[in-house]
Design a protein around this motif. Structure first.
Motif, short mmCIF file in Angstrom:
data_model
loop_
_atom_site.label_atom_id
_atom_site.label_comp_id
_atom_site.label_asym_id
_atom_site.label_seq_id
_atom_site.Cartn_x
_atom_site.Cartn_y
_atom_site.Cartn_z
N PRO A 173 -59.81 -31.80 107.92
CA PRO A 173 -59.97 -32.22 109.30
C PRO A 173 -60.76 -33.52 109.42
O PRO A 173 -61.53 -33.89 108.54
CB PRO A 173 -60.74 -31.07 109.93
N GLN A 174 -60.58 -34.16 110.55
CA GLN A 174 -61.34 -35.35 110.87
C GLN A 174 -62.66 -34.96 111.53
O GLN A 174 -63.69 -35.58 111.29
CB GLN A 174 -60.53 -36.24 111.81
N LYS A 175 -62.63 -33.90 112.35
CA LYS A 175 -63.82 -33.47 113.08
C LYS A 175 -63.75 -31.97 113.34
O LYS A 175 -62.68 -31.43 113.63
CB LYS A 175 -63.90 -34.22 114.41
N ILE A 176 -64.91 -31.31 113.25
CA ILE A 176 -65.03 -29.89 113.56
C ILE A 176 -66.13 -29.76 114.60
O ILE A 176 -67.22 -30.31 114.42
CB ILE A 176 -65.40 -29.07 112.31
N HIS A 177 -65.86 -29.02 115.68
CA HIS A 177 -66.85 -28.84 116.73
C HIS A 177 -66.92 -27.37 117.11
O HIS A 177 -65.90 -26.76 117.44
CB HIS A 177 -66.50 -29.69 117.96
N ASN A 178 -68.11 -26.81 117.06
CA ASN A 178 -68.33 -25.42 117.49
C ASN A 178 -68.74 -25.47 118.96
O ASN A 178 -69.89 -25.77 119.28
CB ASN A 178 -69.40 -24.77 116.61
N ALA A 179 -67.79 -25.19 119.85
CA ALA A 179 -68.03 -25.22 121.29
C ALA A 179 -68.59 -23.86 121.72
O ALA A 179 -67.85 -22.96 122.12
CB ALA A 179 -66.74 -25.55 122.03
N HIS A 180 -69.91 -23.73 121.63
CA HIS A 180 -70.58 -22.44 121.90
C HIS A 180 -70.28 -21.90 123.29
O HIS A 180 -70.01 -20.71 123.44
CB HIS A 180 -72.09 -22.58 121.72
N LEU A 181 -70.36 -22.74 124.31
CA LEU A 181 -70.17 -22.26 125.68
C LEU A 181 -68.78 -21.71 125.91
O LEU A 181 -68.60 -20.74 126.63
CB LEU A 181 -70.47 -23.38 126.68
N ARG A 204 -56.48 -35.11 110.98
CA ARG A 204 -56.21 -36.53 110.71
C ARG A 204 -54.87 -36.99 111.25
O ARG A 204 -54.66 -38.18 111.45
CB ARG A 204 -56.29 -36.80 109.21
N ASP A 205 -53.95 -36.06 111.51
CA ASP A 205 -52.64 -36.44 112.05
C ASP A 205 -52.65 -36.50 113.58
O ASP A 205 -51.62 -36.68 114.21
CB ASP A 205 -51.55 -35.49 111.57
N GLY A 206 -53.84 -36.34 114.19
CA GLY A 206 -53.96 -36.42 115.64
C GLY A 206 -53.89 -35.08 116.35
O GLY A 206 -54.16 -34.99 117.55
N GLN A 207 -53.53 -34.02 115.64
CA GLN A 207 -53.48 -32.68 116.23
C GLN A 207 -54.90 -32.19 116.53
O GLN A 207 -55.84 -32.50 115.80
CB GLN A 207 -52.82 -31.69 115.28
N GLU A 208 -55.03 -31.43 117.60
CA GLU A 208 -56.29 -30.75 117.91
C GLU A 208 -55.98 -29.28 118.09
O GLU A 208 -55.09 -28.92 118.86
CB GLU A 208 -56.92 -31.30 119.19
N HIS A 209 -56.68 -28.43 117.38
CA HIS A 209 -56.50 -26.99 117.49
C HIS A 209 -57.79 -26.35 117.98
O HIS A 209 -58.88 -26.69 117.50
CB HIS A 209 -56.10 -26.38 116.15
N ARG A 210 -57.64 -25.43 118.91
CA ARG A 210 -58.77 -24.67 119.45
C ARG A 210 -58.57 -23.20 119.08
O ARG A 210 -57.50 -22.65 119.29
CB ARG A 210 -58.85 -24.81 120.96
N PHE A 211 -59.62 -22.62 118.54
CA PHE A 211 -59.58 -21.22 118.12
C PHE A 211 -60.69 -20.45 118.83
O PHE A 211 -61.85 -20.87 118.77
CB PHE A 211 -59.84 -21.11 116.61
N SER A 212 -60.34 -19.34 119.46
CA SER A 212 -61.40 -18.49 120.00
C SER A 212 -62.09 -17.80 118.82
O SER A 212 -61.49 -17.62 117.75
CB SER A 212 -60.84 -17.45 120.96
N TYR A 213 -63.33 -17.43 119.01
CA TYR A 213 -64.05 -16.74 117.94
C TYR A 213 -63.33 -15.45 117.56
O TYR A 213 -63.23 -15.11 116.38
CB TYR A 213 -65.49 -16.43 118.37
N GLY A 214 -62.84 -14.72 118.55
CA GLY A 214 -62.13 -13.48 118.28
C GLY A 214 -60.86 -13.71 117.48
O GLY A 214 -60.52 -12.93 116.59
N GLU A 215 -60.15 -14.80 117.79
CA GLU A 215 -58.94 -15.14 117.05
C GLU A 215 -59.26 -15.41 115.59
O GLU A 215 -58.56 -14.95 114.69
CB GLU A 215 -58.28 -16.36 117.69
N LEU A 216 -60.34 -16.14 115.35
CA LEU A 216 -60.73 -16.43 113.97
C LEU A 216 -61.14 -15.16 113.23
O LEU A 216 -60.77 -14.96 112.09
CB LEU A 216 -61.87 -17.45 113.94
#
Length: 97
Positions: free
Chosen positions: A5-13, A22-34
């Motif tokens: 990945p280019q960037k990883i962000h833990n969005a706590h709220l 790096r290919d421009g995709q952004e994926h969001r994962f809920s904690y439960g999903e992970l």
């Protein structure tokens, strides 16, 4: 590495992990999903038996370990055994909803 990945962000709220690839995709994962996507031997065995039920609405990621080839999460339910390789994370995020 293609899947790093280019960037990883833990969005706590939002209780989400955001990965910008790096290919421009952004994926969001809920904690439960992970947590439900854990592929460790214990979780796979529970899934096969039909016993893995995740109901913790307050599930948090307490710590993220970058292993170089992927991530390891320490969840608030005490689980920390799963390793999530980059390619697996990319494929997981690319699945249709």
């Amino acid at each position: 590495m293609i899947f790093a990945p280019q960037k990883i962000h833990n969005a706590h709220l939002e209780q989400q992990l955001v990965i910008c690839w790096r290919d421009g995709q952004e994926h969001r994962f809920s904690y439960g999903e992970l947590r439900a996507a854990c592929r460790c031997a214990t979780c796979r065995a529970e899934q096969v038996r039909g016993h893995l039920v995740l109901r913790d609405a307050d599930l948090k990621i307490k710590k993220i370990n970058n292993l170089g080839q992927g991530l390891q999460f320490v969840f608030s339910d005490g689980h920390e055994r799963g390793v999530y390789p980059w390619q697996y994370m990319y494929e997981l995020g690319s699945r249709p909803l």
